[in-house]
Design a protein around this motif. Structure first.
Motif, PDB file in Angstrom:
ATOM      1  N   PRO A  26       0.826  -1.214   0.000  1.00 51.31           N
ATOM      2  CA  PRO A  26       0.000   0.000   0.000  1.00 51.31           C
ATOM      3  C   PRO A  26       0.859   1.262   0.000  1.00 51.31           C
ATOM      4  N   ASP A  27       0.386   2.286  -0.707  1.00 48.36           N
ATOM      5  CA  ASP A  27       1.065   3.576  -0.711  1.00 48.36           C
ATOM      6  C   ASP A  27       0.830   4.308   0.611  1.00 48.36           C
ATOM      7  N   SER A  28       1.636   5.331   0.853  1.00 51.15           N
ATOM      8  CA  SER A  28       1.528   6.100   2.092  1.00 51.15           C
ATOM      9  C   SER A  28       1.137   7.538   1.772  1.00 51.15           C
ATOM     10  N   LEU A  29       0.238   8.104   2.558  1.00 51.96           N
ATOM     11  CA  LEU A  29      -0.105   9.518   2.468  1.00 51.96           C
ATOM     12  C   LEU A  29       0.168  10.139   3.837  1.00 51.96           C
ATOM     13  N   TRP A  30       1.324  10.790   3.939  1.00 50.04           N
ATOM     14  CA  TRP A  30       1.720  11.415   5.195  1.00 50.04           C
ATOM     15  C   TRP A  30       1.129  12.823   5.251  1.00 50.04           C
ATOM     16  N   VAL A  31       0.137  13.007   6.120  1.00 55.16           N
ATOM     17  CA  VAL A  31      -0.575  14.278   6.248  1.00 55.16           C
ATOM     18  C   VAL A  31      -0.025  15.039   7.444  1.00 55.16           C
ATOM     19  N   ASN A  32       0.345  16.281   7.189  1.00 60.16           N
ATOM     20  CA  ASN A  32       0.862  17.168   8.228  1.00 60.16           C
ATOM     21  C   ASN A  32      -0.286  17.610   9.132  1.00 60.16           C
ATOM     22  N   ASP A  33      -0.157  17.352  10.433  1.00 59.57           N
ATOM     23  CA  ASP A  33      -1.272  17.657  11.345  1.00 59.57           C
ATOM     24  C   ASP A  33      -1.262  19.088  11.865  1.00 59.57           C
ATOM     25  N   HIS A  54       4.038  17.279  12.831  1.00 56.79           N
ATOM     26  CA  HIS A  54       3.996  15.822  12.925  1.00 56.79           C
ATOM     27  C   HIS A  54       3.175  15.277  11.762  1.00 56.79           C
ATOM     28  N   PHE A  55       3.531  14.070  11.282  1.00 54.94           N
ATOM     29  CA  PHE A  55       2.851  13.463  10.146  1.00 54.94           C
ATOM     30  C   PHE A  55       2.167  12.175  10.565  1.00 54.94           C
ATOM     31  N   ASN A  56       0.970  11.978  10.032  1.00 55.27           N
ATOM     32  CA  ASN A  56       0.219  10.741  10.227  1.00 55.27           C
ATOM     33  C   ASN A  56      -0.073  10.123   8.868  1.00 55.27           C
ATOM     34  N   ASP A  57       0.083   8.805   8.774  1.00 57.09           N
ATOM     35  CA  ASP A  57      -0.205   8.123   7.519  1.00 57.09           C
ATOM     36  C   ASP A  57      -1.711   7.960   7.372  1.00 57.09           C
ATOM     37  N   ARG A  58      -2.280   8.777   6.483  1.00 56.27           N
ATOM     38  CA  ARG A  58      -3.715   8.726   6.220  1.00 56.27           C
ATOM     39  C   ARG A  58      -4.029   7.983   4.928  1.00 56.27           C
ATOM     40  N   GLY A  59      -3.057   7.171   4.466  1.00 54.12           N
ATOM     41  CA  GLY A  59      -3.255   6.444   3.222  1.00 54.12           C
ATOM     42  C   GLY A  59      -4.474   5.545   3.242  1.00 54.12           C
ATOM     43  N   ALA A  60      -4.583   4.694   4.276  1.00 52.44           N
ATOM     44  CA  ALA A  60      -5.708   3.765   4.352  1.00 52.44           C
ATOM     45  C   ALA A  60      -7.036   4.472   4.621  1.00 52.44           C
ATOM     46  N   PRO A  61      -7.140   5.335   5.652  1.00 51.50           N
ATOM     47  CA  PRO A  61      -8.442   5.972   5.893  1.00 51.50           C
ATOM     48  C   PRO A  61      -8.888   6.915   4.782  1.00 51.50           C
ATOM     49  N   GLY A  93     -10.156  16.797   0.034  1.00 54.32           N
ATOM     50  CA  GLY A  93      -8.942  16.955   0.827  1.00 54.32           C
ATOM     51  C   GLY A  93      -8.740  15.862   1.848  1.00 54.32           C
ATOM     52  N   GLY A  94      -9.779  15.085   2.121  1.00 62.38           N
ATOM     53  CA  GLY A  94      -9.677  14.025   3.109  1.00 62.38           C
ATOM     54  C   GLY A  94      -9.948  12.643   2.567  1.00 62.38           C
ATOM     55  N   PHE A  95     -10.663  12.568   1.431  1.00 58.25           N
ATOM     56  CA  PHE A  95     -11.001  11.265   0.856  1.00 58.25           C
ATOM     57  C   PHE A  95     -10.615  11.262  -0.611  1.00 58.25           C
ATOM     58  N   LEU A  96      -9.873  10.217  -1.016  1.00 53.89           N
ATOM     59  CA  LEU A  96      -9.433  10.065  -2.398  1.00 53.89           C
ATOM     60  C   LEU A  96     -10.034   8.780  -2.948  1.00 53.89           C
ATOM     61  N   ASP A  97     -10.857   8.920  -3.995  1.00 55.03           N
ATOM     62  CA  ASP A  97     -11.673   7.828  -4.504  1.00 55.03           C
ATOM     63  C   ASP A  97     -11.112   7.309  -5.825  1.00 55.03           C
ATOM     64  N   ASP A  98     -11.003   5.990  -5.948  1.00 56.26           N
ATOM     65  CA  ASP A  98     -10.517   5.369  -7.173  1.00 56.26           C
ATOM     66  C   ASP A  98     -11.572   5.515  -8.269  1.00 56.26           C
ATOM     67  N   ARG A  99     -11.281   6.363  -9.257  1.00 58.86           N
ATOM     68  CA  ARG A  99     -12.181   6.584 -10.392  1.00 58.86           C
ATOM     69  C   ARG A  99     -11.499   6.181 -11.715  1.00 58.86           C
ATOM     70  N   THR A 100     -10.624   5.206 -11.639  1.00 58.69           N
ATOM     71  CA  THR A 100      -9.839   4.788 -12.794  1.00 58.69           C
ATOM     72  C   THR A 100     -10.713   4.407 -13.976  1.00 58.69           C
ATOM     73  N   SER A 101     -11.688   3.551 -13.752  1.00 60.65           N
ATOM     74  CA  SER A 101     -12.543   3.077 -14.847  1.00 60.65           C
ATOM     75  C   SER A 101     -13.421   4.190 -15.388  1.00 60.65           C
ATOM     76  N   GLN A 102     -13.943   5.024 -14.502  1.00 55.54           N
ATOM     77  CA  GLN A 102     -14.824   6.117 -14.936  1.00 55.54           C
ATOM     78  C   GLN A 102     -14.153   7.005 -15.970  1.00 55.54           C
TER      79      GLN A 102
END
Length: 537
Positions: free
Chosen positions: A259-266, A270-277, A325-334
């Motif tokens: 899985p890729d990582s999305l390190w979000v500056n809080d 400090h950074f939190n990996d928000r890749g999964a959520p 800014g908080g949710f990234l949705d897979d729209r590859t097929s669209q």
């Protein structure tokens, strides 16, 4: 039943994008080295990147290639190469002027004025100790590795410079890949029942590092800032920009076979990996992919940066739309990106408006890692064509570049000849570097704006890495939003000059350019299509 709107798109009479290989007349005659042919070790298959750097400070972008080495002599390759941009898609070898000789096995490269002396510098991610070359002006550099960089013996790949702590100078994120011994590869693995070179699975992952610029040296703050909170992953590439829209620099890291990582500056540094959520770490099926390239664009025009990752064959490239800014949705097929990419093994990629119709097209490079790859054995060829996907209404349509098939790895997109359209530099694995001219019919004089930034308030980030740029029409409606990113398409430095194609109906009217600088200050200027604008503060 296919909706009528898609028929209209596919039957459009708009002239397609057009690209031409002008390497032969460019003067850029350089064959890269990355191990031997055919590749037998994971070290040999990643290739090296390219940095866009105005080393002679004449206003155009020159080219630096770190180059690689071989398994037999990993510390003594044929050497890096520096090329001066002479204009008109002509280049001259300026390597001898550098004053230092880099002959290590280099992979990723990042450029920027790290020491704030007004001259751009070069960071090279290596097998073993990374290297920092500080620019002295006139194309000369000094090796400042011992003074600036903490010691390491890792295999590092992608890197990004950006003002992560907002203190006015450039900090550094470095991707760690796998622990290897050039003389001792793992036993062969299997792909689709075929014996192939091993990796990355089976190797131990190297750690990523976040280094803060403390004025004369980089200091490793990875642990304190949260980057080491999770397990080490096989990182290959990174982009630094404000993904969440809160004005702070975030870090999106492309990992190989994980899985890729999305390190979000809080906001505290400090950074939190928000890749999964956030949904950014996997595709729609919840699977981690083998991410190599990363492209940034505003595909749905909502003002948030969307992320396109290129991936391994028998998978798809993946488009994550940034919804809020908080949710990234897979729209590859669209958007029509999935099916054409299944046979590609994708690497460097960028969103660029090749035809100046006001929306961004998608271009990238491909090439397999397994020399024995064929359509019959692996559903994918070893040598592969460029990815050229023209934006046509609500979808991207794959185009034949007409430029043949290669084993490409890295690519940068920028205006090489000063005509306000975007050209390409392509790096082939153990092959010639190629210069690709944009000859799209729509890219006519007076149809685009190029924007450069100069931040004299923060000379340590002179080119405004991390800034956001909006282009608006007379009514205030936004025509385009772009980001000046750290990192790049794959192991390379993306252009810090922003290009925006202007729709024909807007080409004779004044346009408003608004810059949100990395420190949050906004500044506006006026320009018209056909101009190269420099915004200074």
């Amino acid at each position: 039943m296919i909706p009528i709107i898609l028929w209209a798109v596919m039957l459009s009479s708009d002239p397609p994008v057009s690209l031409a290989d002008v390497t032969e007349s460019s003067g850029l005659q350089f064959v890269t080295t990355s191990g031997a042919v055919p590749s037998t070790h994971i070290l040999e298959v990643k290739g090296g990147g390219v940095a866009l750097i105005d080393f002679d400070e004449d206003g155009d972008e020159d080219l630096f290639f770190p180059n690689g080495a071989t398994l037999a002599a990993p510390e003594s390759g044929p050497g890096a190469r520096l090329y001066e941009n002479l204009g008109g898609l002509r280049f001259a070898d300026a390597t001898a002027r550098m004053g230092v000789a880099f002959r290590r096995w280099g992979f990723g490269v990042a450029s920027g004025d790290i020491d704030g002396n007004g001259h751009e510098d070069l960071f090279i991610a290596c097998l073993g100790q990374d290297v920092l070359l500080l620019g002295q002006g006139g194309g000369r550099f000094v090796d400042a590795t011992a003074d600036w960089l903490p010691p390491d013996d890792d295999w590092n790949t992608g890197a990004a410079l950006a003002d992560i702590d907002l203190d006015g100078d450039l900090d550094l994120y470095v991707c760690g890949y796998v622990k290897v011994d050039p003389a001792a590869p793992l036993p062969a693995a299997s792909f689709k029942g075929i014996p192939v070179l091993a990796g990355p699975r089976g190797y131990v992952a190297e750690p990523d590092r976040l280094l803060l610029n403390e004025g004369g040296r980089f200091v490793d703050h990875s642990e304190a800032l949260g980057i080491r909170a999770g397990p080490d992953r096989f990182a290959l590439n990174v982009v630094a920009l404000d993904v969440s829209g809160d004005g702070r620099i975030d870090l999106f890291v492309g990992n190989d076979s994980q899985p890729d990582s999305l390190w979000v500056n809080d906001g505290t540094g400090h950074f939190n990996d928000r890749g999964a959520p956030s949904g950014a770490s996997t595709n729609l099926e919840g699977s981690g992919q083998a991410t190599m390239g990363i492209a940034v664009g505003d595909v749905d025009a909502n003002g948030f940066p969307d992320l396109l990752t290129t991936n391994f064959s028998s998978d798809t490239n993946t488009l994550h739309l940034n919804l809020d800014g908080g949710f990234l949705d897979d729209r590859t097929s669209q958007y029509g990106i999935g099916a054409p990419s299944r046979t590609w093994c994708g690497w460097g990629a960028s969103f660029v408006d090749l035809d100046h119709d006001g929306d961004e097209d998608l271009v990238g490079v491909n090439g397999h890692v397994y020399p024995q790859a064929t359509r019959e054995l692996m559903d994918s060829e070893y040598r592969q064509p460029l990815m050229v996907m023209e934006r046509m209404g609500p979808r991207f349509v794959a185009r034949d570049s007409g430029l043949g098939s290669h084993v490409d790895r890295s690519m940068v997109a920028t205006d090489l000849d000063g005509d306000l359209d975007v050209d390409l530099v392509v790096i082939e694995l153990n092959g010639p570097v190629r210069v690709i001219e944009n000859r799209s019919a729509g890219a006519v004089p007076g149809s685009a704006i190029a924007i450069r930034l100069i931040d004299s308030v923060h000379p340590g980030n002179l080119r405004g890495i991390g800034a956001r740029i909006d282009v608006a029409g007379p009514d205030g409606a936004r025509l385009a939003r772009r980001w000046v990113i750290g990192g790049g398409p794959f192991q390379s430095t993306a252009s810090r000059e922003v290009h925006v194609g202007i729709p024909e109906s807007m080409r004779s009217t004044p346009l408003t350019i608004t810059v949100r600088w990395p420190d949050g200050v906004t500044q506006s200027a006026e320009a018209r299509a056909g101009e190269r604008l420099t915004v200074k503060r």
